[in-house]
Design an enzyme around this catalytic site. Structure first.
Site, mmCIF file in Angstrom:
data_model
loop_
_atom_site.group_PDB
_atom_site.id
_atom_site.type_symbol
_atom_site.label_atom_id
_atom_site.label_comp_id
_atom_site.label_asym_id
_atom_site.label_seq_id
_atom_site.Cartn_x
_atom_site.Cartn_y
_atom_site.Cartn_z
ATOM 1 N N CYS A 44 85.890 11.932 159.512
ATOM 2 C CA CYS A 44 86.133 11.689 160.929
ATOM 3 C C CYS A 44 85.327 12.628 161.825
ATOM 4 O O CYS A 44 85.203 12.383 163.029
ATOM 5 C CB CYS A 44 87.619 11.834 161.230
ATOM 6 N N THR A 274 99.320 0.177 140.945
ATOM 7 C CA THR A 274 98.722 -1.146 140.899
ATOM 8 C C THR A 274 99.519 -1.995 139.913
ATOM 9 O O THR A 274 100.543 -1.553 139.368
ATOM 10 C CB THR A 274 97.253 -1.073 140.459
#
Length: 451
Positions: A44, A274
């Protein structure tokens, strides 16, 4: 026998997973493979590195492989790409990008944190020496070097999202004439048009040229792009930065049999698991549940990646933690103003068939007689029947960050429309109006005042 944890990707999600795993299990073997040279960097901060707000590269890449080995006993292998996951036998195939050597490694637990890549509409554009994307520190280095060596006068930014806006500010501040082109018919397509129009008007006042509802069709020039051709005009440019959004890096996971969600990112449950046993995912490669949308969304932000990595690392070492979800919160600076938002926009609400009330608040962050007072525009969307706050968008000067975070905290702990008027917030003229922007919005939504 010690557990072996393999982590693919070494930025926010991956390194957080590694450090949390180490805190839980001092005996585990933990290894990170990353195909780039830099790890654990502040993605960022890259626009501010280009704009010379961040002075040195070291400030955005404060940690290296040696740091993780010495502090956490985590082995980090940079320039190593995992090319295949064998979930049945719990093995990964790895390629050393420096030597070309390929080898296998095994895992007891695997965390996929492969991140995302910029969307490039035409791969041939990247052959030109003045066309860039901003993906990692090396790409920022290239942009920074080009500016320092070539002294470009005009820059074209394609896209008006988070990164595009931050680049717009930073390039303008170092004396480059910026033009922005947006395919959608408004800047910041994640916002509602009425709020986006305020941002566009403000940016134009800063000397930036903006064209919305246009698509860049081609870049003219052999070695360098000299002109960009849209479906409406030709734009001169000394450099071009593509900031059209990112796509989750899911090919590795998909080839291993990992389920991909409707957002085209890896589907995980609240434990970051997952569908494959002992395989977790975190960060920009994975989708996440939104408490406001009540569905999975794709929100590739460093804050979210850190939280996801924390949960994945803890659960990979035996804990049973859940991440209930996000509020889809975001914020960015554009010149002297700040834009912040949470939840969904009006288009999303309408697409879901929700019946909503819209409330507008124009207020000051502190009394007008105090130094630094500035106007703040707030838009709040509330579901009629439940009074659930579905979305907030803010544009203003000082105090926007405090205001959005107050809303976030309140909503996280169950606040509805009726609760905001009586929330007990601090007050002193140097910091706030007597009824803070949050309280004012609650009073307005009660119907006690006209907005």
């Amino acid at each position: 026998m010690s557990k072996r944890i393999v982590i693919i990707g070494g930025v926010a999600g991956g390194t957080t997973a590694a450090t949390q795993a180490r805190r839980n299990d001092r005996d585990a073997e933990i290894i990170i493979y990353d195909r780039d040279k830099d790890i654990s960097y502040s993605g960022c901060s890259l626009p501010y590195y280009i704009g010379k707000i961040v002075n040195t590269r070291r400030e955005i890449v404060p940690r290296d492989s040696k740091y993780f080995k010495e502090k956490f006993n985590v082995d980090v292998k940079i320039l190593h790409e995992v090319t295949y996951i064998d979930s049945k036998n719990k093995k990964v195939k790895v390629k050393n990008l420096s030597t070309g050597e390929e080898f296998e490694d095994h895992y007891d637990k695997l965390v996929i944190a492969t991140g995302a890549s910029p969307f490039i509409p035409n791969k041939e554009w990247m052959d030109k020496d003045n066309v860039f994307v901003l993906r990692n520190v090396e790409s920022a280095d290239r942009i920074k070097k080009y500016i320092e060596e070539k002294n470009p006068k005009k820059a074209l930014i394609v896209g008006t999202g988070f990164i595009g806006m931050e680049l717009c500010e930073n390039l303008t501040e170092i004396g480059i004439d910026v033009t922005m082109v947006e395919l959608k018919d408004q800047v910041m397509p994640t916002l509602d048009r009425d709020m986006a129009n305020r941002i566009e008007e403000y940016i134009k006042e800063k000397g930036v040229t903006i064209y919305t509802g246009e698509e860049v069709k081609s870049l003219l020039g052999e070695k360098s792009a000299k002109k960009a051709v849209t479906d409406k005009r030709v734009i001169d440019a000394d450099m071009v930065i593509l900031s059209i959004g990112i796509r989750a890096n899911v090919d590795l996971a998909l080839n291993a049999g990992v389920n991909i969600g409707k957002t085209k990112a890896i589907r995980v449950n609240e434990k970051m698991e997952t569908n494959l046993e002992d395989i977790y995912a975190a960060g920009d490669c994975a989708e996440i549940y939104s408490l406001i949308h009540e569905d999975y969304v794709y929100r590739p932000l460093g804050t979210t990646a850190n939280k996801m990595g924390r949960i994945a690392g803890k659960n990979a070492t035996g804990e049973d933690l859940s991440y209930e979800g996000i509020l889809s919160t975001g914020i960015f600076k554009i010149f002297d103003k700040t834009v912040a938002f949470l939840g969904m926009n009006q288009r999303e609400a309408e697409a879901l068939g929700k019946k909503v009330d819209i409330h507008y608040v124009k207020t000051y962050n502190k009394p007008p007689f105090m130094s630094g007072a500035s106007i703040m525009y707030i838009k709040i969307m509330v579901e009629k029947e439940s009074e659930k706050i579905l979305g907030i968008q803010i544009f203003g000067g000082e105090g926007v960050d405090k205001t959005i975070d107050t809303y976030v905290a309140a909503i996280t702990f169950g606040a509805r429309k009726r609760d905001l008027a009586l929330i007990d917030l601090s007050y002193s003229p140097p910091y706030s109006t007597v009824n803070s922007p949050v309280i004012q919005s609650g009073v307005i939504m009660e119907g006690s005042l006209e907005s």
